[in-house]
Design a protein around this motif. Structure first.
Motif, PDB file in Angstrom:
ATOM      1  N   GLU A 135       0.818  -1.244   0.049  1.00 19.56           N
ATOM      2  CA  GLU A 135       0.182  -0.085  -0.203  1.00 19.56           C
ATOM      3  C   GLU A 135       0.896   1.335   0.180  1.00 19.56           C
ATOM      4  O   GLU A 135       2.068   1.252   0.354  1.00 19.56           O
ATOM      5  CB  GLU A 135      -1.078  -0.090   1.177  1.00 19.56           C
ATOM      6  CG  GLU A 135      -2.062  -1.124   1.330  1.00 19.56           C
ATOM      7  CD  GLU A 135      -2.986  -1.019   2.366  1.00 19.56           C
ATOM      8  OE1 GLU A 135      -3.758  -1.595   2.338  1.00 19.56           O
ATOM      9  OE2 GLU A 135      -2.480  -0.367   3.165  1.00 19.56           O
ATOM     10  N   ARG A 136       0.340   2.396  -0.290  1.00 25.32           N
ATOM     11  CA  ARG A 136       0.955   3.640  -0.430  1.00 25.32           C
ATOM     12  C   ARG A 136       1.180   4.102   1.214  1.00 25.32           C
ATOM     13  O   ARG A 136       0.266   4.324   1.843  1.00 25.32           O
ATOM     14  CB  ARG A 136       0.039   4.729  -1.069  1.00 25.32           C
ATOM     15  CG  ARG A 136       0.729   5.979  -1.469  1.00 25.32           C
ATOM     16  CD  ARG A 136       0.227   6.871  -2.426  1.00 25.32           C
ATOM     17  NE  ARG A 136       0.128   6.132  -3.700  1.00 25.32           N
ATOM     18  CZ  ARG A 136      -0.282   6.800  -4.968  1.00 25.32           C
ATOM     19  NH1 ARG A 136      -0.520   7.827  -4.767  1.00 25.32           N
ATOM     20  NH2 ARG A 136      -0.155   5.998  -6.014  1.00 25.32           N
ATOM     21  N   ASP A 137       2.162   4.545   1.466  1.00 20.56           N
ATOM     22  CA  ASP A 137       2.716   4.690   3.119  1.00 20.56           C
ATOM     23  C   ASP A 137       2.961   6.049   3.115  1.00 20.56           C
ATOM     24  O   ASP A 137       3.632   6.691   2.190  1.00 20.56           O
ATOM     25  CB  ASP A 137       3.530   3.927   3.383  1.00 20.56           C
ATOM     26  CG  ASP A 137       3.261   2.489   3.541  1.00 20.56           C
ATOM     27  OD1 ASP A 137       4.124   1.479   3.650  1.00 20.56           O
ATOM     28  OD2 ASP A 137       2.061   2.226   4.052  1.00 20.56           O
ATOM     29  N   PHE A 138       2.723   6.739   4.357  1.00 20.08           N
ATOM     30  CA  PHE A 138       3.045   8.019   4.515  1.00 20.08           C
ATOM     31  C   PHE A 138       4.699   8.075   4.947  1.00 20.08           C
ATOM     32  O   PHE A 138       5.029   7.133   5.433  1.00 20.08           O
ATOM     33  CB  PHE A 138       2.344   8.252   5.907  1.00 20.08           C
ATOM     34  CG  PHE A 138       2.923   9.664   6.474  1.00 20.08           C
ATOM     35  CD1 PHE A 138       3.588   9.561   7.902  1.00 20.08           C
ATOM     36  CD2 PHE A 138       2.965  10.959   5.780  1.00 20.08           C
ATOM     37  CE1 PHE A 138       4.174  10.687   8.285  1.00 20.08           C
ATOM     38  CE2 PHE A 138       3.405  11.932   6.595  1.00 20.08           C
ATOM     39  CZ  PHE A 138       3.911  12.109   7.672  1.00 20.08           C
ATOM     40  N   VAL A 139       5.389   9.445   4.167  1.00 19.31           N
ATOM     41  CA  VAL A 139       6.633   9.259   4.643  1.00 19.31           C
ATOM     42  C   VAL A 139       6.868  10.608   5.566  1.00 19.31           C
ATOM     43  O   VAL A 139       7.518  10.650   6.602  1.00 19.31           O
ATOM     44  CB  VAL A 139       7.418   9.327   3.503  1.00 19.31           C
ATOM     45  CG1 VAL A 139       8.822   9.938   3.675  1.00 19.31           C
ATOM     46  CG2 VAL A 139       7.290   8.230   2.382  1.00 19.31           C
ATOM     47  N   ALA A 140       6.234  11.761   4.716  1.00 21.29           N
ATOM     48  CA  ALA A 140       6.549  13.080   5.652  1.00 21.29           C
ATOM     49  C   ALA A 140       5.615  14.302   5.211  1.00 21.29           C
ATOM     50  O   ALA A 140       4.984  14.305   3.986  1.00 21.29           O
ATOM     51  CB  ALA A 140       7.883  13.579   5.329  1.00 21.29           C
ATOM     52  N   THR A 141       5.295  15.120   6.101  1.00 24.23           N
ATOM     53  CA  THR A 141       4.404  16.128   5.604  1.00 24.23           C
ATOM     54  C   THR A 141       4.875  17.398   6.339  1.00 24.23           C
ATOM     55  O   THR A 141       5.604  17.332   7.284  1.00 24.23           O
ATOM     56  CB  THR A 141       2.973  15.887   6.156  1.00 24.23           C
ATOM     57  OG1 THR A 141       2.049  16.807   5.740  1.00 24.23           O
ATOM     58  CG2 THR A 141       2.944  15.843   7.695  1.00 24.23           C
ATOM     59  N   ILE A 142       4.405  18.453   5.537  1.00 23.99           N
ATOM     60  CA  ILE A 142       4.821  19.716   5.958  1.00 23.99           C
ATOM     61  C   ILE A 142       3.825  20.792   5.684  1.00 23.99           C
ATOM     62  O   ILE A 142       2.893  20.630   4.826  1.00 23.99           O
ATOM     63  CB  ILE A 142       5.970  20.260   5.165  1.00 23.99           C
ATOM     64  CG1 ILE A 142       6.683  21.625   5.752  1.00 23.99           C
ATOM     65  CG2 ILE A 142       5.797  20.518   3.773  1.00 23.99           C
ATOM     66  CD1 ILE A 142       8.184  21.888   5.383  1.00 23.99           C
ATOM     67  N   SER A 143       3.355  21.694   6.827  1.00 25.31           N
ATOM     68  CA  SER A 143       2.501  22.500   6.627  1.00 25.31           C
ATOM     69  C   SER A 143       2.781  23.767   5.450  1.00 25.31           C
ATOM     70  O   SER A 143       3.800  23.967   4.942  1.00 25.31           O
ATOM     71  CB  SER A 143       2.040  23.413   7.990  1.00 25.31           C
ATOM     72  OG  SER A 143       3.550  23.926   8.449  1.00 25.31           O
ATOM     73  N   GLY A 144       1.744  24.353   5.392  1.00 26.86           N
ATOM     74  CA  GLY A 144       1.745  25.626   4.402  1.00 26.86           C
ATOM     75  C   GLY A 144       2.889  26.415   4.497  1.00 26.86           C
ATOM     76  O   GLY A 144       3.583  26.850   3.714  1.00 26.86           O
TER      77      GLY A 144
END
Length: 123
Positions: free
Chosen positions: A43-52
């Protein structure tokens, strides 16, 4: 929002790569961005995220301390610096954007996706 990911390639274990994702079509600082990855048969897994604004970031446990997400709102680009790469990091990496400044870890809340860029880490 149109997204274009680049920077994938083949690297030996322990090496580094820097992924980039260029965006167009909307005020870039108004969208949170994320990187996800999908290995063959998984499955597609989360790696990293950043706010606006870039002020808030989150990482999956598997990449924390090795990967760094950042963004340049003046250039409408988000980056993923990947260090100490491991064979298990091999996957197609996707950048994604959601229509809010708030970052998130769940793929389904992202509205826009890039085409993916392949990262292969050899042992």
């Amino acid at each position: 929002v149109q997204l274009q990911a680049s920077g994938g390639g083949v690297v030996q274990a322990g090496g580094s790569l820097r992924l980039s994702c260029g965006a167009s079509g909307r005020a870039f600082s108004s969208v949170a961005m994320g990187w996800f990855r999908q290995a063959p048969g998984k499955e597609r897994d989360f790696v990293a995220t950043i706010s606006g604004s870039g002020g808030t970031t989150r990482y999956s446990d598997s990449v924390k301390g090795r990967f760094t997400i950042s963004r340049d709102n003046a250039k409408n680009t988000v980056f993923l610096q990947m260090n100490s790469l491991r064979p298990e990091d091999t996957a197609v990496y996707y950048c994604a954007a959601r229509s809010t400044v708030i970052q998130a870890t769940i793929p389904s809340v992202y509205n826009y996706w890039g085409q993916g860029t392949l990262v292969t880490v050899s042992s």
